[in-house]
Design a protein around this motif. Structure first.
Motif, short mmCIF file in Angstrom:
data_model
loop_
_atom_site.label_atom_id
_atom_site.label_comp_id
_atom_site.label_asym_id
_atom_site.label_seq_id
_atom_site.Cartn_x
_atom_site.Cartn_y
_atom_site.Cartn_z
N ALA A 88 -10.23 127.98 52.41
CA ALA A 88 -9.94 128.53 51.65
C ALA A 88 -10.57 129.49 50.96
O ALA A 88 -10.02 130.65 50.19
N GLN A 89 -11.40 129.05 49.99
CA GLN A 89 -12.73 129.50 49.15
C GLN A 89 -13.71 130.44 49.97
O GLN A 89 -13.53 131.52 49.02
N SER A 90 -13.61 130.20 51.44
CA SER A 90 -14.71 131.48 52.29
C SER A 90 -14.00 132.40 52.34
O SER A 90 -15.00 133.82 52.31
N ARG A 91 -12.83 132.48 52.49
CA ARG A 91 -11.69 133.99 52.90
C ARG A 91 -11.73 134.38 51.73
O ARG A 91 -12.30 135.92 51.72
N ARG A 92 -11.91 133.31 50.08
CA ARG A 92 -11.81 134.16 48.84
C ARG A 92 -13.19 134.91 49.21
O ARG A 92 -13.12 136.09 48.36
N LEU A 93 -14.48 134.67 49.34
CA LEU A 93 -15.23 134.55 48.89
C LEU A 93 -15.70 136.24 49.13
O LEU A 93 -15.88 137.07 48.89
N GLN A 94 -15.49 136.30 51.39
CA GLN A 94 -15.33 137.90 51.59
C GLN A 94 -14.33 138.46 51.29
O GLN A 94 -14.82 139.77 51.40
N HIS A 95 -13.42 138.04 50.43
CA HIS A 95 -12.75 139.28 49.73
C HIS A 95 -12.35 139.54 48.58
O HIS A 95 -11.46 139.38 47.94
N ALA A 96 -13.45 138.96 47.53
CA ALA A 96 -13.77 139.16 46.48
C ALA A 96 -13.37 140.06 45.72
O ALA A 96 -12.81 141.53 45.80
N VAL A 97 -12.62 140.02 44.21
CA VAL A 97 -12.35 140.93 43.46
C VAL A 97 -13.15 142.10 43.23
O VAL A 97 -13.49 143.06 43.18
N LEU A 98 -14.16 141.37 42.17
CA LEU A 98 -15.59 142.00 41.73
C LEU A 98 -16.40 142.40 43.33
O LEU A 98 -16.48 141.86 44.17
N THR A 99 -16.91 143.25 42.70
CA THR A 99 -18.00 143.80 43.69
C THR A 99 -19.09 144.60 43.02
O THR A 99 -18.87 144.64 41.91
N ALA A 100 -20.01 145.31 43.44
CA ALA A 100 -21.39 145.63 42.06
C ALA A 100 -21.53 147.12 43.21
O ALA A 100 -21.96 146.57 44.86
N HIS A 101 -21.83 148.44 42.90
CA HIS A 101 -22.30 148.88 43.18
C HIS A 101 -22.95 150.56 42.59
O HIS A 101 -22.47 150.78 41.60
#
Length: 245
Positions: A113-126
């Protein structure tokens, strides 16, 4: 390459490449024939790795038996993803590759479940304007700092003047526009910062300055903070140190 090393490389390819991964792609990654690749997949399954798929369909790593599950709460997971994506955005090529690999390993170690959350994390950097690439091998420079040995390099400053510098490398810091090497400069006899994109022809010596890196770095950072305090720097951030001339 030993068989053990090849199996490790195959596991890493299964972790990091978009799934399902074809046998041909995995064989290319590990430098073996398709037949050997199929035998290696069977070996990993025998060791406990849960690998879905078959020849002609591609393979997906479902469960990595070599890496036990890790427990993170949701905020910790978001923090880890943000940090690694920040490295992907601003790191040198070797660090970007390492961050991508670390994210793949993290996905393999957390519950599904957390692996899926990790793939679609809310936070990102650009970064719309990424820092300029270093003019030297940043991985070699980091190793020299860890080993606490002096290095030398050609340097062109902001005015276009060329010098050759010998320094004690202390740390690499990312500022708003570039990566800077914090050093003790042997030419100036003082602390100096050098932009990595202006450095060329790095030479790592065997002259050690161990065990002075940590106290020298603390002294340099205190000097930077003192400069910030004297200018009433209210935002609490370290200013970029004066670069060498």
């Amino acid at each position: 390459m030993s068989r053990t090393a090849r199996l490790f490389q195959l596991m890493q390819a299964l972790r990091s490449l978009p799934s399902p991964v074809t046998a041909q792609r995995l064989a290319l990654e590990t430098g073996v024939s398709d037949r050997t690749l199929y035998r290696d997949i069977d070996t990993l399954r025998g060791l406990g790795a849960v690998i879905d798929g078959a020849a002609g369909y591609g393979y997906t790593l479902i469960e990595d038996a070599s890496l036990p599950p890790m427990a993170f709460d949701d905020e910790e997971l978001e923090a880890l993803v943000l940090g690694l994506r920040e490295v992907q955005a601003v790191g040198d090529p070797a660090l970007k590759e390492a961050a991508t690999s670390a994210l793949a390993k993290l996905r393999a170690r957390v519950p599904e479940a957390q692996s899926r959350r990790l793939q679609h994390a809310v936070l990102t950097a650009h970064r719309f304007a990424p820092p300029p690439p270093p003019g030297i091998d940043a991985r070699q420079l980091r190793r020299a700092a860890w080993d606490e040995v002096q290095v030398s390099f050609a340097y062109r400053d902001g005015q276009g003047q060329d010098t050759r510098r010998a320094v004690c490398p202390l740390a690499i810091v990312y500022f708003e526009a570039s990566h800077c090497l914090l050093t003790w400069c042997l030419l100036r006899g003082d602390y100096r910062a050098f932009r990595l994109d202006r450095m060329r022809d790095l030479v790592v010596s065997d002259t050690s300055f161990r065990p002075r890196r940590a106290p020298m770095l603390r002294a340099f950072l205190e000097q930077i903070r003192g400069s910030a305090d004297s200018r009433d720097n209210s935002n609490g951030l370290l200013p970029e140190p004066k670069q060498s001339r």
